[in-house]
Design a protein around this motif. Structure first.
Motif, PDB file in Angstrom:
ATOM      1  N   LYS A  47       0.829  -1.322  -0.035  1.00  0.00           N
ATOM      2  CA  LYS A  47      -0.038   0.115  -0.017  1.00  0.00           C
ATOM      3  C   LYS A  47       0.738   1.419  -0.003  1.00  0.00           C
ATOM      4  CE  LYS A  47      -4.009  -2.319   0.290  1.00  0.00           C
ATOM      5  NZ  LYS A  47      -4.696  -2.207  -1.104  1.00  0.00           N
ATOM      6  N   VAL A  48       2.062   1.153   0.359  1.00  0.00           N
ATOM      7  CA  VAL A  48       3.002   2.475   0.479  1.00  0.00           C
ATOM      8  C   VAL A  48       4.176   2.095  -0.375  1.00  0.00           C
ATOM      9  CG1 VAL A  48       4.062   3.914   2.351  1.00  0.00           C
ATOM     10  CG2 VAL A  48       1.894   2.737   3.035  1.00  0.00           C
ATOM     11  N   ALA A  49       4.466   3.508  -0.760  1.00  0.00           N
ATOM     12  CA  ALA A  49       5.862   3.464  -1.695  1.00  0.00           C
ATOM     13  C   ALA A  49       6.307   4.870  -1.655  1.00  0.00           C
ATOM     14  CB  ALA A  49       5.543   2.771  -3.159  1.00  0.00           C
ATOM     15  N   GLY A  50       7.675   4.899  -2.224  1.00  0.00           N
ATOM     16  CA  GLY A  50       8.207   6.198  -2.517  1.00  0.00           C
ATOM     17  C   GLY A  50       8.071   6.465  -3.967  1.00  0.00           C
ATOM     18  N   GLU A  51       7.068   7.332  -4.531  1.00  0.00           N
ATOM     19  CA  GLU A  51       6.793   7.716  -6.014  1.00  0.00           C
ATOM     20  C   GLU A  51       7.318   8.808  -6.379  1.00  0.00           C
ATOM     21  OE1 GLU A  51       2.616   7.621  -6.866  1.00  0.00           O
ATOM     22  OE2 GLU A  51       2.335   5.413  -6.397  1.00  0.00           O
ATOM     23  N   VAL A  52       7.942   8.950  -7.613  1.00  0.00           N
ATOM     24  CA  VAL A  52       8.481  10.181  -8.202  1.00  0.00           C
ATOM     25  C   VAL A  52       7.251  10.594  -8.866  1.00  0.00           C
ATOM     26  CG1 VAL A  52       9.898  11.055  -9.733  1.00  0.00           C
ATOM     27  CG2 VAL A  52      10.803   9.347  -8.460  1.00  0.00           C
ATOM     28  N   ARG A  53       6.587  11.865  -8.397  1.00  0.00           N
ATOM     29  CA  ARG A  53       5.513  12.548  -9.004  1.00  0.00           C
ATOM     30  C   ARG A  53       5.559  13.709  -9.675  1.00  0.00           C
ATOM     31  NH1 ARG A  53       1.630  11.155  -3.783  1.00  0.00           N
ATOM     32  NH2 ARG A  53       1.413   8.856  -4.057  1.00  0.00           N
ATOM     33  N   ASN A  54       6.832  14.299  -9.606  1.00  0.00           N
ATOM     34  CA  ASN A  54       6.878  15.718 -10.377  1.00  0.00           C
ATOM     35  C   ASN A  54       7.973  15.579 -11.448  1.00  0.00           C
ATOM     36  OD1 ASN A  54       5.223  17.210  -8.693  1.00  0.00           O
ATOM     37  ND2 ASN A  54       6.496  16.983  -6.881  1.00  0.00           N
ATOM     38  N   PHE A  55       7.937  14.475 -12.004  1.00  0.00           N
ATOM     39  CA  PHE A  55       8.958  14.315 -13.178  1.00  0.00           C
ATOM     40  C   PHE A  55       8.190  14.030 -14.467  1.00  0.00           C
ATOM     41  CE2 PHE A  55      11.210  11.197 -15.684  1.00  0.00           C
ATOM     42  CZ  PHE A  55      12.539  11.867 -16.066  1.00  0.00           C
ATOM     43  N   ASP A  56       8.694  14.935 -15.428  1.00  0.00           N
ATOM     44  CA  ASP A  56       7.849  14.875 -16.702  1.00  0.00           C
ATOM     45  C   ASP A  56       8.815  14.511 -18.112  1.00  0.00           C
ATOM     46  OD1 ASP A  56       5.964  15.636 -18.764  1.00  0.00           O
ATOM     47  OD2 ASP A  56       6.933  17.566 -19.272  1.00  0.00           O
ATOM     48  N   PRO A  57       8.715  13.189 -18.343  1.00  0.00           N
ATOM     49  CA  PRO A  57       9.612  12.542 -18.965  1.00  0.00           C
ATOM     50  C   PRO A  57      10.069  13.225 -20.453  1.00  0.00           C
ATOM     51  CG  PRO A  57       8.504  10.909 -18.141  1.00  0.00           C
ATOM     52  CD  PRO A  57       7.773  12.197 -17.889  1.00  0.00           C
TER      53      PRO A  57
END
Length: 416
Positions: A52-62
């Motif tokens: 249920k929990v992880a460290g996501e990269v959310r502000n990266f625009d490939p």
């Protein structure tokens, strides 16, 4: 006749794409302040999974970081690697004219544990739902764990020694050490590090087989190493890339020597044999110290592996004191990865980046979400600690049994 001084491998550039920052500056600010970004998994197709929990990269625009022609043939983990490599090369002041002029003097070595799972899953779904004509030609390369090394070298025209390290989670640290040895043998510049993207549904299902994985749903409690409440680790994506080069050539062109890669050693003790990892990790520490010519008392900070299970944490705490002696209970220890998750091979490279920045800024970052330490360690918790670390020890272990230790010294130091 004077004896030629051995080439010293120096870190001159750092690039980071992490859950807590998509640049070195933002990563360091969040790390120094102990800002935890662990949160509920939001990736499509993962809602029903017990993780249920992880460290996501959310502000990266490939698309803003990678050209379209490379974007379509690569997975998310390689997008991270190419973006971080660009940052590191810019930080090291290595522009394209300089590397274009001597392409065989620049090599690349990376590590990856999860590979291109998202790309591979998408193409296999196309295969089974629509047929072989709907599978793209890049399926054959995008999933491969060596894809980042290949694409960085092709994209930037680097023709020096290239490779990929496969030693599970310890691979990131081993890749950095491999780069350092390539520099000592004569290569001028190595781009090295590790990035991961293990949060696609297929990749996450694969990880569910690890008993060390935390399935706690509360982000503040899901990853708490070195405490009585330790319940495993949470995964993460992202990572870091470094520019490692010969100190002499860096100084000649006016590049900053940020740290020296002074010593490294690795051992193997078997999958999930955490009690045995005590002896293996201690031996790796001793080997790294020996190569660095470093006494245990010279270590100013330890960046811990911090797996997050009682048995593994106890083994690591004992390994530190086994190798460092009485100093092992006094030296500051930190595990900033509790803020972002344990990103396979990338976790240790992020620790290397944090260690260099900690030495430069005179502060030891904290271990977020950890308060009630139950081991005989001076773990830095709650807030950053002012200090003047000049020598750092970075530790990592893999779920399959690899152990690795790296000694870093603040640069440029004595060049006589």
């Amino acid at each position: 006749m004077s004896k030629r001084r051995p080439r010293r491998a120096a870190v001159t550039g750092i690039g980071v794409v992490a859950p807590n920052g998509t640049s070195t500056e933002t990563f360091w600010k969040s790390t120094r302040e102990g800002i935890s970004v662990l949160d509920r998994v939001t990736r499509e197709g993962c809602e029903h999974l017990p993780l249920k929990v992880a460290g996501e990269v959310r502000n990266f625009d490939p698309p803003s970081a990678v050209e379209e022609r490379y974007l379509v043939q690569t997975d998310r983990f390689t997008h991270f690697a190419m973006a971080a490599a660009d940052q590191a090369l810019d930080d090291a002041r290595l522009d394209r004219p300089a590397t274009d002029a001597a392409p065989f003097s620049v090599g690349v070595v990376t590590a990856a544990g999860s590979g291109g799972g998202e790309f591979g899953q998408r193409e296999l779904q196309q295969l089974w739902s629509k047929g072989s004509r709907f599978v793209g030609p890049y399926q054959s390369i995008a999933w491969f764990y060596a894809a980042s090394t290949g694409q960085i070298s092709i994209r930037r025209g680097f023709k020096g020694p290239c490779g990929v390290i496969a030693s599970d989670e310890a691979g990131g640290l081993d890749a950095v050490a491999h780069a350092a040895r390539a520099v000592r043998r004569g290569t001028d510049v190595m781009v090295t590090g590790a990035t991961e993207a293990p949060l696609a549904p297929y990749s996450m299902v694969c990880q569910l087989g690890y008993p060390e994985l935390s399935t706690v749903a509360d982000p503040d409690r899901a990853y708490r190493p070195f405490t009585a409440a330790a319940c495993g680790f949470v995964p993460a994506e992202g990572g870091a890339m470094l520019v490692v080069e010969a100190e002499d050539t860096a100084l000649e062109r006016g590049a900053p020597v940020r740290a020296h890669l002074a010593g490294h050693a690795a051992t193997f003790t078997g999958a999930s044999r955490w009690a045995e990892s005590r002896a293996g990790l201690a031996e790796a520490i001793r080997g790294a110290l020996a190569e660095a010519g470093c006494a245990p008392e010279e270590i100013d900070v330890v960046f811990a592996d911090a797996l997050g299970t009682p048995e593994a944490d106890r083994a690591e705490a004992l390994a530190i004191t086994d190798a460092l002696g009485p100093h092992g209970t006094r030296v500051p220890v930190t595990a900033p990865k509790t803020a972002v998750g344990r990103g396979n091979c990338a976790a240790a490279v992020l620790d290397v980046a944090a260690a260099v920045l900690a030495m430069e800024h005179g502060v030891i970052p904290p271990t977020p979400n950890v308060f009630d330490v139950c081991h005989d360690l001076d773990l830095v918790t709650s807030r950053a600690r002012a200090a003047e670390p000049r020598t750092a020890l970075v530790l990592t272990r893999g779920l399959m049994g690899s152990n690795s230790a790296l000694v870093l010294r603040l640069g440029p130091g004595d060049t006589s």
